[in-house]
Write a protein that holds these residues in place. Sequence first.
Motif, PDB file in Angstrom:
ATOM      1  N   GLY A   2       7.715 -23.939 -32.494  1.00  0.00           N
ATOM      2  CA  GLY A   2       9.169 -24.070 -32.432  1.00  0.00           C
ATOM      3  C   GLY A   2       9.845 -22.786 -32.000  1.00  0.00           C
ATOM      4  O   GLY A   2      10.775 -22.800 -31.180  1.00  0.00           O
ATOM      5  N   LEU A   3       9.385 -21.658 -32.533  1.00  0.00           N
ATOM      6  CA  LEU A   3       9.977 -20.376 -32.146  1.00  0.00           C
ATOM      7  C   LEU A   3       9.688 -20.029 -30.687  1.00  0.00           C
ATOM      8  O   LEU A   3      10.538 -19.447 -30.011  1.00  0.00           O
ATOM      9  CB  LEU A   3       9.467 -19.265 -33.054  1.00  0.00           C
ATOM     10  CG  LEU A   3      10.301 -19.006 -34.302  1.00  0.00           C
ATOM     11  CD1 LEU A   3       9.646 -17.964 -35.190  1.00  0.00           C
ATOM     12  CD2 LEU A   3      11.697 -18.584 -33.936  1.00  0.00           C
ATOM     13  N   ILE A   4       8.495 -20.370 -30.218  1.00  0.00           N
ATOM     14  CA  ILE A   4       8.184 -20.115 -28.803  1.00  0.00           C
ATOM     15  C   ILE A   4       9.151 -20.885 -27.912  1.00  0.00           C
ATOM     16  O   ILE A   4       9.704 -20.339 -26.952  1.00  0.00           O
ATOM     17  CB  ILE A   4       6.721 -20.484 -28.488  1.00  0.00           C
ATOM     18  CG1 ILE A   4       5.771 -19.449 -29.073  1.00  0.00           C
ATOM     19  CG2 ILE A   4       6.494 -20.604 -26.998  1.00  0.00           C
ATOM     20  CD1 ILE A   4       4.309 -19.811 -28.953  1.00  0.00           C
ATOM     21  N   ILE A   5       9.380 -22.139 -28.220  1.00  0.00           N
ATOM     22  CA  ILE A   5      10.281 -22.960 -27.410  1.00  0.00           C
ATOM     23  C   ILE A   5      11.706 -22.416 -27.468  1.00  0.00           C
ATOM     24  O   ILE A   5      12.376 -22.285 -26.444  1.00  0.00           O
ATOM     25  CB  ILE A   5      10.210 -24.434 -27.870  1.00  0.00           C
ATOM     26  CG1 ILE A   5       8.841 -25.005 -27.520  1.00  0.00           C
ATOM     27  CG2 ILE A   5      11.322 -25.253 -27.245  1.00  0.00           C
ATOM     28  CD1 ILE A   5       8.572 -26.368 -28.101  1.00  0.00           C
ATOM     29  N   VAL A   6      12.157 -22.059 -28.671  1.00  0.00           N
ATOM     30  CA  VAL A   6      13.527 -21.556 -28.823  1.00  0.00           C
ATOM     31  C   VAL A   6      13.717 -20.244 -28.073  1.00  0.00           C
ATOM     32  O   VAL A   6      14.697 -20.064 -27.348  1.00  0.00           O
ATOM     33  CB  VAL A   6      13.872 -21.399 -30.322  1.00  0.00           C
ATOM     34  CG1 VAL A   6      15.144 -20.597 -30.519  1.00  0.00           C
ATOM     35  CG2 VAL A   6      13.997 -22.756 -30.989  1.00  0.00           C
ATOM     36  N   VAL A   7      12.766 -19.325 -28.227  1.00  0.00           N
ATOM     37  CA  VAL A   7      12.919 -18.008 -27.602  1.00  0.00           C
ATOM     38  C   VAL A   7      12.835 -18.113 -26.072  1.00  0.00           C
ATOM     39  O   VAL A   7      13.581 -17.432 -25.359  1.00  0.00           O
ATOM     40  CB  VAL A   7      11.870 -17.026 -28.179  1.00  0.00           C
ATOM     41  CG1 VAL A   7      11.880 -15.715 -27.438  1.00  0.00           C
ATOM     42  CG2 VAL A   7      12.123 -16.793 -29.661  1.00  0.00           C
ATOM     43  N   ILE A   8      11.967 -18.981 -25.559  1.00  0.00           N
ATOM     44  CA  ILE A   8      11.900 -19.161 -24.103  1.00  0.00           C
ATOM     45  C   ILE A   8      13.185 -19.805 -23.596  1.00  0.00           C
ATOM     46  O   ILE A   8      13.705 -19.436 -22.538  1.00  0.00           O
ATOM     47  CB  ILE A   8      10.652 -19.976 -23.716  1.00  0.00           C
ATOM     48  CG1 ILE A   8       9.396 -19.114 -23.901  1.00  0.00           C
ATOM     49  CG2 ILE A   8      10.731 -20.455 -22.272  1.00  0.00           C
ATOM     50  CD1 ILE A   8       8.101 -19.835 -23.652  1.00  0.00           C
ATOM     51  N   MET A   9      13.727 -20.765 -24.344  1.00  0.00           N
ATOM     52  CA  MET A   9      14.986 -21.396 -23.934  1.00  0.00           C
ATOM     53  C   MET A   9      16.160 -20.422 -24.001  1.00  0.00           C
ATOM     54  O   MET A   9      17.150 -20.594 -23.302  1.00  0.00           O
ATOM     55  CB  MET A   9      15.289 -22.613 -24.820  1.00  0.00           C
ATOM     56  CG  MET A   9      14.360 -23.756 -24.605  1.00  0.00           C
ATOM     57  SD  MET A   9      14.508 -24.394 -22.947  1.00  0.00           S
ATOM     58  CE  MET A   9      13.204 -25.563 -22.924  1.00  0.00           C
ATOM     59  N   LEU A  10      16.050 -19.368 -24.829  1.00  0.00           N
ATOM     60  CA  LEU A  10      17.096 -18.353 -24.876  1.00  0.00           C
ATOM     61  C   LEU A  10      17.070 -17.448 -23.644  1.00  0.00           C
ATOM     62  O   LEU A  10      18.016 -16.710 -23.397  1.00  0.00           O
ATOM     63  CB  LEU A  10      16.953 -17.502 -26.144  1.00  0.00           C
ATOM     64  CG  LEU A  10      17.392 -18.172 -27.439  1.00  0.00           C
ATOM     65  CD1 LEU A  10      17.068 -17.289 -28.626  1.00  0.00           C
ATOM     66  CD2 LEU A  10      18.875 -18.487 -27.404  1.00  0.00           C
ATOM     67  N   GLY A  11      15.971 -17.488 -22.889  1.00  0.00           N
ATOM     68  CA  GLY A  11      15.923 -16.747 -21.644  1.00  0.00           C
ATOM     69  C   GLY A  11      15.000 -15.550 -21.640  1.00  0.00           C
ATOM     70  O   GLY A  11      14.988 -14.790 -20.682  1.00  0.00           O
ATOM     71  N   PHE A  12      14.237 -15.340 -22.704  1.00  0.00           N
ATOM     72  CA  PHE A  12      13.299 -14.224 -22.716  1.00  0.00           C
ATOM     73  C   PHE A  12      12.110 -14.548 -21.816  1.00  0.00           C
ATOM     74  O   PHE A  12      11.705 -15.698 -21.699  1.00  0.00           O
ATOM     75  CB  PHE A  12      12.804 -13.943 -24.137  1.00  0.00           C
ATOM     76  CG  PHE A  12      13.831 -13.299 -25.013  1.00  0.00           C
ATOM     77  CD1 PHE A  12      14.061 -11.933 -24.941  1.00  0.00           C
ATOM     78  CD2 PHE A  12      14.569 -14.053 -25.902  1.00  0.00           C
ATOM     79  CE1 PHE A  12      15.002 -11.340 -25.743  1.00  0.00           C
ATOM     80  CE2 PHE A  12      15.520 -13.472 -26.709  1.00  0.00           C
ATOM     81  CZ  PHE A  12      15.739 -12.110 -26.632  1.00  0.00           C
ATOM     82  N   PRO A  13      11.519 -13.531 -21.190  1.00  0.00           N
ATOM     83  CA  PRO A  13      10.338 -13.776 -20.361  1.00  0.00           C
ATOM     84  C   PRO A  13       9.180 -14.306 -21.195  1.00  0.00           C
ATOM     85  O   PRO A  13       8.995 -13.935 -22.359  1.00  0.00           O
ATOM     86  CB  PRO A  13      10.001 -12.402 -19.786  1.00  0.00           C
ATOM     87  CG  PRO A  13      11.264 -11.622 -19.891  1.00  0.00           C
ATOM     88  CD  PRO A  13      11.982 -12.151 -21.085  1.00  0.00           C
ATOM     89  N   THR A  14       8.407 -15.187 -20.600  1.00  0.00           N
ATOM     90  CA  THR A  14       7.326 -15.863 -21.327  1.00  0.00           C
ATOM     91  C   THR A  14       6.275 -14.875 -21.824  1.00  0.00           C
ATOM     92  O   THR A  14       5.790 -15.006 -22.948  1.00  0.00           O
ATOM     93  CB  THR A  14       6.671 -16.909 -20.407  1.00  0.00           C
ATOM     94  OG1 THR A  14       7.690 -17.769 -19.898  1.00  0.00           O
ATOM     95  CG2 THR A  14       5.657 -17.731 -21.156  1.00  0.00           C
ATOM     96  N   ALA A  15       5.929 -13.887 -21.012  1.00  0.00           N
ATOM     97  CA  ALA A  15       4.889 -12.933 -21.414  1.00  0.00           C
ATOM     98  C   ALA A  15       5.315 -12.155 -22.651  1.00  0.00           C
ATOM     99  O   ALA A  15       4.533 -12.001 -23.604  1.00  0.00           O
ATOM    100  CB  ALA A  15       4.597 -11.975 -20.265  1.00  0.00           C
TER     101      ALA A  15
ATOM    102  N   THR B 103       7.581 -13.059 -24.823  1.00  0.00           N
ATOM    103  CA  THR B 103       7.716 -14.003 -25.929  1.00  0.00           C
ATOM    104  C   THR B 103       6.373 -14.250 -26.592  1.00  0.00           C
ATOM    105  O   THR B 103       6.252 -14.171 -27.818  1.00  0.00           O
ATOM    106  CB  THR B 103       8.301 -15.334 -25.417  1.00  0.00           C
ATOM    107  OG1 THR B 103       9.570 -15.083 -24.838  1.00  0.00           O
ATOM    108  CG2 THR B 103       8.423 -16.339 -26.523  1.00  0.00           C
ATOM    109  N   LEU B 104       5.359 -14.547 -25.793  1.00  0.00           N
ATOM    110  CA  LEU B 104       4.034 -14.807 -26.359  1.00  0.00           C
ATOM    111  C   LEU B 104       3.463 -13.568 -27.034  1.00  0.00           C
ATOM    112  O   LEU B 104       2.852 -13.654 -28.105  1.00  0.00           O
ATOM    113  CB  LEU B 104       3.094 -15.320 -25.273  1.00  0.00           C
ATOM    114  CG  LEU B 104       3.438 -16.688 -24.692  1.00  0.00           C
ATOM    115  CD1 LEU B 104       2.507 -17.015 -23.540  1.00  0.00           C
ATOM    116  CD2 LEU B 104       3.364 -17.749 -25.755  1.00  0.00           C
ATOM    117  N   MET B 105       3.675 -12.410 -26.424  1.00  0.00           N
ATOM    118  CA  MET B 105       3.153 -11.180 -27.007  1.00  0.00           C
ATOM    119  C   MET B 105       3.869 -10.848 -28.317  1.00  0.00           C
ATOM    120  O   MET B 105       3.229 -10.558 -29.329  1.00  0.00           O
ATOM    121  CB  MET B 105       3.322 -10.020 -26.025  1.00  0.00           C
ATOM    122  CG  MET B 105       2.832  -8.696 -26.551  1.00  0.00           C
ATOM    123  SD  MET B 105       3.058  -7.353 -25.382  1.00  0.00           S
ATOM    124  CE  MET B 105       4.833  -7.346 -25.179  1.00  0.00           C
ATOM    125  N   GLY B 106       5.170 -10.909 -28.316  1.00  0.00           N
ATOM    126  CA  GLY B 106       5.932 -10.560 -29.506  1.00  0.00           C
ATOM    127  C   GLY B 106       5.699 -11.518 -30.659  1.00  0.00           C
ATOM    128  O   GLY B 106       5.492 -11.100 -31.808  1.00  0.00           O
TER     129      GLY B 106
END
Length: 107
Positions: free
Chosen positions: A12-25, A27-30
């Motif tokens: 859920g957090l991955i989807i939310v953070v990617i939808m907020l506009g952060f880069p995928t790399a 997001t996954l790393m953080g």
Amino acid sequence: MTDPILGLAMLGLIIVVIMLGFPTAFTLMGLGMMFGFAAFYDPSQSWTANKIFTLMVQRTFGGMTNDVLLSIPLFVLMGYVMERGALVDKMFYSIQLAFRRLPASLP
């Protein structure tokens, strides 16, 4: 939290953070570092002695010593050399010369 709830929270957090506009790399790393830190946290030790830092170094070293991944920079180098040397243009020209008398060939 149990493992399935932790997994769903991470998804859920991955989807939310990617939808907020952060880069995928990033997001996954953080999120991987954050959830890894939470999973391996030991309150009896300092936060710098957490196992996640050792695991990150081990995974990075394992990825760098993987011989299969050596093909990626070599493939990029091959494409750069072909582009700079105009090899593709020369190959198309030789194909045009070879098939110029056939109907429906390249002009």
